[in-house]
Design an enzyme around this catalytic site. Structure first.
Site, PDB file in Angstrom:
ATOM      1  N   GLY A  79     -25.479   2.111   2.686  1.00  0.00           N
ATOM      2  CA  GLY A  79     -24.660   2.788   1.673  1.00  0.00           C
ATOM      3  C   GLY A  79     -24.932   2.286   0.267  1.00  0.00           C
ATOM      4  CB  VAL A  80     -27.163   2.877  -2.437  1.00  0.00           C
ATOM      5  CG1 VAL A  80     -27.908   1.620  -2.105  1.00  0.00           C
ATOM      6  CG2 VAL A  80     -27.860   4.105  -1.868  1.00  0.00           C
ATOM      7  N   GLY A  81     -23.469   3.496  -2.615  1.00  0.00           N
ATOM      8  CA  GLY A  81     -22.467   4.171  -3.444  1.00  0.00           C
ATOM      9  C   GLY A  81     -22.104   3.271  -4.609  1.00  0.00           C
ATOM     10  CB  VAL A 138     -19.625  -1.487  -3.655  1.00  0.00           C
ATOM     11  CG1 VAL A 138     -19.857  -2.977  -3.480  1.00  0.00           C
ATOM     12  CG2 VAL A 138     -18.174  -1.221  -4.026  1.00  0.00           C
ATOM     13  CE  LYS A 152      -4.493   0.874   0.347  1.00  0.00           C
ATOM     14  NZ  LYS A 152      -5.630   0.119  -0.195  1.00  0.00           N
TER      15      LYS A 152
HETATM   16  P1  NAD Z   1     -18.636   5.077  -2.223  1.00  0.00           P
HETATM   17  O1  NAD Z   1     -17.968   6.251  -1.611  1.00  0.00           O
HETATM   18  O2  NAD Z   1     -18.928   5.087  -3.684  1.00  0.00           O
HETATM   19  O3  NAD Z   1     -20.015   4.801  -1.474  1.00  0.00           O
HETATM   20  C1  NAD Z   1     -20.180   4.871  -0.101  1.00  0.00           C
HETATM   21  C2  NAD Z   1     -21.630   5.282   0.150  1.00  0.00           C
HETATM   22  O4  NAD Z   1     -21.873   5.243   1.541  1.00  0.00           O
HETATM   23  C3  NAD Z   1     -21.926   6.711  -0.312  1.00  0.00           C
HETATM   24  O5  NAD Z   1     -23.135   6.722  -1.052  1.00  0.00           O
HETATM   25  C4  NAD Z   1     -22.084   7.473   1.001  1.00  0.00           C
HETATM   26  O6  NAD Z   1     -23.007   8.550   0.905  1.00  0.00           O
HETATM   27  C5  NAD Z   1     -22.598   6.398   1.917  1.00  0.00           C
HETATM   28  N1  NAD Z   1     -22.384   6.635   3.348  1.00  0.00           N
HETATM   29  C6  NAD Z   1     -21.352   7.288   3.960  1.00  0.00           C
HETATM   30  N2  NAD Z   1     -21.555   7.302   5.299  1.00  0.00           N
HETATM   31  C7  NAD Z   1     -22.711   6.637   5.516  1.00  0.00           C
HETATM   32  C8  NAD Z   1     -23.448   6.308   6.690  1.00  0.00           C
HETATM   33  N3  NAD Z   1     -23.046   6.673   7.907  1.00  0.00           N
HETATM   34  N4  NAD Z   1     -24.599   5.587   6.553  1.00  0.00           N
HETATM   35  C9  NAD Z   1     -25.032   5.214   5.321  1.00  0.00           C
HETATM   36  N5  NAD Z   1     -24.395   5.525   4.195  1.00  0.00           N
HETATM   37  C10 NAD Z   1     -23.238   6.215   4.284  1.00  0.00           C
HETATM   38  O7  NAD Z   1     -17.734   3.822  -1.828  1.00  0.00           O
HETATM   39  P2  NAD Z   1     -17.731   2.390  -2.501  1.00  0.00           P
HETATM   40  O8  NAD Z   1     -16.680   2.334  -3.538  1.00  0.00           O
HETATM   41  O9  NAD Z   1     -19.124   1.985  -2.823  1.00  0.00           O
HETATM   42  O10 NAD Z   1     -17.191   1.502  -1.294  1.00  0.00           O
HETATM   43  C11 NAD Z   1     -18.013   1.185  -0.193  1.00  0.00           C
HETATM   44  C12 NAD Z   1     -17.191   0.436   0.847  1.00  0.00           C
HETATM   45  O11 NAD Z   1     -16.652  -0.749   0.264  1.00  0.00           O
HETATM   46  C13 NAD Z   1     -15.985   1.209   1.382  1.00  0.00           C
HETATM   47  O12 NAD Z   1     -15.772   0.851   2.722  1.00  0.00           O
HETATM   48  C14 NAD Z   1     -14.846   0.704   0.523  1.00  0.00           C
HETATM   49  O13 NAD Z   1     -13.604   0.825   1.183  1.00  0.00           O
HETATM   50  C15 NAD Z   1     -15.231  -0.746   0.361  1.00  0.00           C
HETATM   51  N6  NAD Z   1     -14.661  -1.393  -0.828  1.00  0.00           N
HETATM   52  C16 NAD Z   1     -14.909  -0.884  -2.062  1.00  0.00           C
HETATM   53  C17 NAD Z   1     -14.378  -1.517  -3.181  1.00  0.00           C
HETATM   54  C18 NAD Z   1     -14.653  -1.006  -4.571  1.00  0.00           C
HETATM   55  O14 NAD Z   1     -14.405  -1.759  -5.539  1.00  0.00           O
HETATM   56  N7  NAD Z   1     -15.169   0.209  -4.739  1.00  0.00           N
HETATM   57  C19 NAD Z   1     -13.591  -2.674  -3.027  1.00  0.00           C
HETATM   58  C20 NAD Z   1     -13.384  -3.183  -1.739  1.00  0.00           C
HETATM   59  C21 NAD Z   1     -13.924  -2.522  -0.653  1.00  0.00           C
END
Ligand code: NAD
Length: 364
Positions: free
Chosen positions: A192-194, A196, A92
């Protein structure tokens, strides 16, 4: 000559002590006065292959905080790659500073030169506060970058693959808990509907699961609820819901002393990294409470599988999906091992990863 206070100060940062704690291989401190670059590359293990892990930019309050973060994250990558069957080690990088103030082409390219100087021992990718454009600057100076945009020949956005892996892990957990892996009618709370979470919700909606969704970003939650049929719930309310499955897909450490007594689910399976606030303690408490925990570093490895295969060569969507599908069986294997040994599923997952590293080291 070092003496008096100088000697005392030198002892305060126990760098080698930190490396020895979890058997890290190497730390590289990168500094450049002209661009203001201050970065640390942490290489935890190269036993299985090059140490792959993203670069994050963060305004750490101290160099020690940055050091601890890079060591913790690099080690996590070793376990994630090992359990996913990838020929990759764990590493990392952190770039220290305020994104708004320090990020520019010269600094990123200077960082790229440092990565290049390691001759492929460390491979970088996107992480927090780094965009696809930033990665392109780094790639101007080094070949050892992965996860670049599809438009320039990379494997592209890892989030859909991550969601697919989480879905596989969740189905395996359902199989273990309920005897079959159908999620139809299951009450599932997605936090969380980001990037992923949104893809995961699509899979779950297709299976006619009964969904409850919270998101910090209300407009995002609303847009999703217009598309998929679910009930939007409050940010804190999500921990008290009477559901079958809780799926943390926002931030880490949501399984903690406060939430543990409130959760009523039988399964936890989500995308967030480091879901357990205190890993040994909370994994054990979940076991005692009878909640089946699908280890985060296994089921959210789809993104790593995508960028890993992209780097190692022979990338295709089908190949990535096939490898990601294996998360289903590995999750079941972990549940079996945990049951046989009377240990938590987190512990079982770590043992499986460590066994693969030791077995491969023995034949090298
Ligand atoms: P993202 O930032 O696109 O989405 C996160 C979502 O969570 C956002 O919509 C945000 O508004 C919401 N959020 C933040 N705080 C919140 C709360 N207290 N309650 C409810 N919702 C909340 O991130 P992502 O890429 O979707 O990743 C999500 C998680 O998965 C992270 O922890 C990330 O480290 C992990 N992850 C992601 C990947 C990837 O491929 N993107 C891979 C492995 C792990």
């Amino acid at each position: 000559m070092i003496e008096g206070n100088d000697l005392k100060q030198a002892k305060e940062v126990e760098i080698f002590g930190e490396l020895a704690k979890n058997d890290h291989e190497q730390l590289i401190f990168c500094h450049d006065s002209h661009t203001g670059l201050k970065a640390i590359i942490g290489i935890h293990s190269t036993v299985l292959g090059p140490a792959l892990g993203g670069t994050r930019m963060w305004n750490y309050t101290s160099d020690t905080q940055a050091l601890h973060d890079v060591l913790r994250l690099a080690r996590g990558m070793t376990y994630k790659a090992a359990i996913s069957g990838l020929n990759l080690g764990g590493g990392k990088a952190v770039i220290i500073g305020d994104v708004q103030k320090i990020k520019n082409e010269a600094l990123l390219r200077r960082f790229g030169k440092f990565v290049e100087s390691l001759n492929g021992k460390y491979v970088t990718a996107e992480d927090m506060n780094m965009s696809p454009d930033d990665m392109e600057y780094i790639a101007m100076e080094t070949r050892h970058v992965t996860g670049l945009s599809e438009s320039i020949g990379g494997g592209g956005d890892p989030s859909p693959v991550t969601a697919y892996g989480v879905y596989m892990g969740m189905k395996a957990a359902a199989k273990k808990a309920y005897g079959n892996d159908s999620l139809e009618g299951r009450r599932i709370a997605v936090q969380g509907v980001g990037s992923v979470g949104m893809h995961l919700v699509a899979y779950l909606a297709k299976e006619n699961a009964k969904l409850y969704v919270s998101d910090f970003n209300e407009s995002r939650a609303e847009a999703a609820s217009n598309k998929y049929n679910f009930r939007a719930v409050g940010l804190d309310e999500i921990y008290d819901l009477d559901v079958d499955i809780y799926s943390p897909c926002a931030m880490g450490a949501t399984i903690n002393d406060d939430t543990l007594g409130r959760l009523k689910c039988q399964i936890i399976a989500g995308a967030a990294n480091n879901q357990l606030d205190d890993e040994p303690l909370h994994s054990k408490l979940l076991m005692e409470k009878g909640i089946l925990y699908a280890p985060d570093f296994l089921i959210n490895a789809g993104g790593l599988i995508n960028v890993g295969i992209d780097y190692l060569g022979g990338w295709s969507k089908e190949r990535v999906n096939r490898k990601t599908e294996k998360i289903y069986q590995t999750t079941l294997d972990i549940f079996d091992l945990a049951g046989r040994e009377g240990i938590s599923t987190q512990e079982a997952a770590m043992r499986l990863a460590e066994k693969r590293i030791a077995d491969i080291a023995a034949i090298k």
